[in-house]
Design an enzyme around this catalytic site. Structure first.
Site, short mmCIF file in Angstrom:
data_model
loop_
_atom_site.label_atom_id
_atom_site.label_comp_id
_atom_site.label_asym_id
_atom_site.label_seq_id
_atom_site.Cartn_x
_atom_site.Cartn_y
_atom_site.Cartn_z
N GLY A 138 0.84 -1.19 0.00
CA GLY A 138 0.00 0.00 0.00
C GLY A 138 0.88 1.25 0.00
O GLY A 138 2.07 1.19 -0.33
N ASP A 139 0.30 2.36 0.42
CA ASP A 139 1.01 3.64 0.36
C ASP A 139 2.36 3.64 1.06
O ASP A 139 3.34 4.13 0.53
CB ASP A 139 0.13 4.71 0.98
CG ASP A 139 -0.79 5.32 -0.04
OD1 ASP A 139 -0.50 5.17 -1.24
OD2 ASP A 139 -1.78 5.92 0.36
N ILE A 162 -7.22 -3.75 1.03
CA ILE A 162 -8.63 -4.10 1.03
C ILE A 162 -9.49 -2.83 1.06
O ILE A 162 -10.66 -2.86 0.71
CB ILE A 162 -9.02 -5.01 2.23
CG1 ILE A 162 -8.75 -4.32 3.56
CG2 ILE A 162 -8.34 -6.35 2.14
CD1 ILE A 162 -9.46 -4.98 4.74
N ASP A 163 -8.89 -1.71 1.50
CA ASP A 163 -9.68 -0.49 1.70
C ASP A 163 -10.09 0.17 0.38
O ASP A 163 -11.00 1.00 0.37
CB ASP A 163 -8.87 0.54 2.51
CG ASP A 163 -8.40 -0.02 3.84
OD1 ASP A 163 -9.02 -0.98 4.33
OD2 ASP A 163 -7.42 0.50 4.39
N ARG A 198 -33.53 -7.35 17.44
CA ARG A 198 -32.47 -6.44 17.89
C ARG A 198 -32.00 -5.52 16.76
O ARG A 198 -32.21 -5.82 15.58
CB ARG A 198 -31.25 -7.27 18.34
CG ARG A 198 -31.47 -7.96 19.65
CD ARG A 198 -30.34 -8.92 19.94
NE ARG A 198 -30.47 -9.42 21.31
CZ ARG A 198 -29.83 -10.50 21.77
NH1 ARG A 198 -29.04 -11.20 20.98
NH2 ARG A 198 -29.98 -10.86 23.02
N ARG A 207 -10.23 2.10 7.46
CA ARG A 207 -9.57 3.31 8.00
C ARG A 207 -10.46 4.53 7.76
O ARG A 207 -11.60 4.52 8.14
CB ARG A 207 -8.20 3.52 7.37
CG ARG A 207 -7.14 2.52 7.78
CD ARG A 207 -5.81 2.99 7.26
NE ARG A 207 -4.83 1.93 7.30
CZ ARG A 207 -4.08 1.64 8.36
NH1 ARG A 207 -4.21 2.31 9.46
NH2 ARG A 207 -3.21 0.65 8.30
N ARG A 317 -26.72 -4.90 19.52
CA ARG A 317 -25.51 -5.74 19.60
C ARG A 317 -24.56 -5.36 18.48
O ARG A 317 -24.99 -5.05 17.37
CB ARG A 317 -25.86 -7.22 19.46
CG ARG A 317 -26.70 -7.78 20.58
CD ARG A 317 -25.86 -7.98 21.85
NE ARG A 317 -26.60 -8.68 22.88
CZ ARG A 317 -27.38 -8.11 23.80
NH1 ARG A 317 -27.52 -6.78 23.82
NH2 ARG A 317 -28.01 -8.84 24.70
O1 F6P Z 1 -5.43 -0.90 5.48
C1 F6P Z 1 -5.92 -2.18 5.61
C2 F6P Z 1 -6.42 -2.42 7.02
O2 F6P Z 1 -6.94 -3.73 7.07
C3 F6P Z 1 -7.43 -1.40 7.51
O3 F6P Z 1 -8.70 -1.58 6.94
C4 F6P Z 1 -7.33 -1.62 9.00
O4 F6P Z 1 -7.75 -0.48 9.72
C5 F6P Z 1 -5.86 -1.84 9.19
O5 F6P Z 1 -5.36 -2.34 7.95
C6 F6P Z 1 -5.48 -2.79 10.30
O6 F6P Z 1 -4.10 -2.82 10.40
P1 F6P Z 1 -3.31 -3.90 11.27
O7 F6P Z 1 -3.18 -5.15 10.46
O8 F6P Z 1 -1.97 -3.27 11.49
O9 F6P Z 1 -4.07 -4.11 12.54
#
Ligand code: F6P
Length: 413
Positions: A138-139, A162-163, A198, A207, A317
């Site tokens: 990623g970035d 995945i984001d 519920r 994120r 819940r």
């Molecule tokens: O950026 C991908 C991601 O799965 C996000 O959706 C999530 O917030 C984060 O990584 C979780 O990161 P880690 O694996 O460091 O807990």
């Protein structure tokens, strides 16, 4: 000239004989399919692939940690989640936190002390005879990829998350699998929600971007979706859920992990020291569910019923889909996209390796207008902050409008 001939001719010109590959950052369904495609495509053109394990940490370790990947090694991995090369999202060798027995070392002001090990890593690549790198990440991972390309290592980046929040490509692999897992989770949760009348909150990753939540909400026919790009109003959320309970006796709320809680300080995120993007989310849906439950039960009719004589008390819940949306078997779409990305990355190195005026080569595989292409890593990582490359949900976009049209509420109006 056919594709194959052009690649063979240019490979001879470029002199690329050995390619290194590593996976960095959080794992993502489809990574193994990328690795497989790289190995199979390189093998077809007589080029060796060296697997570098544990992300950039493996590049620093060098030597015996590097190992040749053969077609046999990648047999049967297309359907596997995770990555056979392992991954790490904390090993930026340009800014590597120093450690001692107690953990990270801090200076007198409490700030982390960093070392730069990038020269050692580049030397390790040279010692192993690696001519070019394919860096899947990623970035954060690709920012280092850009920096290695500036040090003279030819790099092709393969974007993954995945984001699905990278501005420089229309789609990343892993997203389709993540959404599918979330939709499956909603389907399971829905029946138990119906049984107990519920309100069920389902928290998904992403994120600061609400793509996973929005796609999940539409694909599962949710009642409400909360995303960071469209701030919700707590009172509107409660009113909307009251309406849904009166009508259906149950409700589904999809919560993107990056939304804020109803009150300041009601929830805190986790900070992972030494990670390029240090903030970690997770758990806000439980806080919102508790607030909503209290609010729905606080406003009772003259009989003391929260909603009706059946729904005397409302229960909420929360379920966090969590890492289940990142692991396991990738969908067919993700396997296809990953294979396209991996093969294209090799093609880019073999066919198009032309250094720029500074002698550097850094590209990233990208989908633009539904076609595979490559973009400059310099342009992708134009800003020193990762936010610069982030694509968030467009509140005026087609999918938000679609969601509203099919009566999914954002609790904002
Ligand atoms: O950026 C991908 C991601 O799965 C996000 O959706 C999530 O917030 C984060 O990584 C979780 O990161 P880690 O694996 O460091 O807990």
């Amino acid at each position: 000239m056919s594709d194959s001939y052009r690649i063979i001719e240019n490979t001879l010109k470029n002199g690329v004989k050995r390619i290194g590959i590593m996976t960095g950052g959080g794992d993502c369904p489809g990574l193994n399919a990328v690795i497989r495609a790289v190995v199979m495509m390189a093998d077809k053109y007589g080029v060796e692939v060296i697997g570098i394990p544990y992300g950039y940490r493996g590049m620093l370790l060098g030597g015996d940690y590097f190992h040749k990947l053969t077609c046999e090694d990648v047999q049967g991995i297309i359907e596997k989640g995770g990555t056979i090369l392992h991954s790490s999202n904390k090993d930026n060798l340009f800014k590597y936190p120093r450690r001692n027995k107690e953990g990270f070392e801090h200076d007198e002001n409490g700030k982390l002390i960093y070392d730069n090990f990038s020269e050692t890593a580049v030397q390790n690549l040279r010692d192993a005879g690696i001519d070019a790198m394919i860096i899947v990440g990623g970035d954060g991972t690709l920012t280092s990829g850009r920096d290695y390309s500036r040090m003279g290592v030819p790099v092709v980046g393969v974007p993954k998350t995945i984001d699905n929040d990278l501005r420089s490509t229309e789609i990343t692999f892993g997203f389709d699998t993540a959404v599918s897992r979330c939709v499956q989770a909603v389907e399971s949760v829905r029946t138990t929600g119906e049984a107990h009348s519920r309100v069920m909150f389902i928290e998904v990753m992403g994120r600061n971007a609400g793509h996973i939540a929005l796609h999940t909400a539409i694909s599962s026919g949710a009642d409400v979706v909360l995303i960071p790009e469209i701030p919700y109003h707590f009172d509107k959320l409660v009113a909307e859920l009251r309406r849904r309970l009166e009508r259906n006796g149950t409700a589904i709320v999809i919560v993107s992990e990056g939304v804020t809680p109803p009150e300041k300080g009601a929830y805190s995120t986790k900070i992972v020291e030494g990670s390029p993007d240090a903030v970690r989310f997770g758990g806000v849906s439980g806080v919102i569910a508790d607030y909503v439950e209290r609010a729905l039960n606080a406003d009772r009719d003259e009989n003391g019923y929260a909603i009706s004589e059946v729904l005397m008390d409302v229960e909420c819940r929360a379920t966090n889909v969590g890492y289940a949306q990142r692991g396991g078997v990738p969908t067919a779409n993700d396997r296809l996209l990953s294979t396209r990305f991996g093969a294209f990355a090799v093609k880019e190195l073999l066919e198009n390796l032309v250094p720029d005026e500074k002698g550097n080569f850094g590209r990233m595989v990208s989908v633009q207008e539904n076609r595979l292409t490559s973009v400059s890593l310099e342009e992708v990582i134009a800003s020193s902050t990762m936010i610069g490359n982030q694509r968030r949900v467009d509140p005026e976009g087609e999918l938000v409008q679609l969601a509203r049209n099919v009566q999914i509420s954002f609790a904002d109006e």
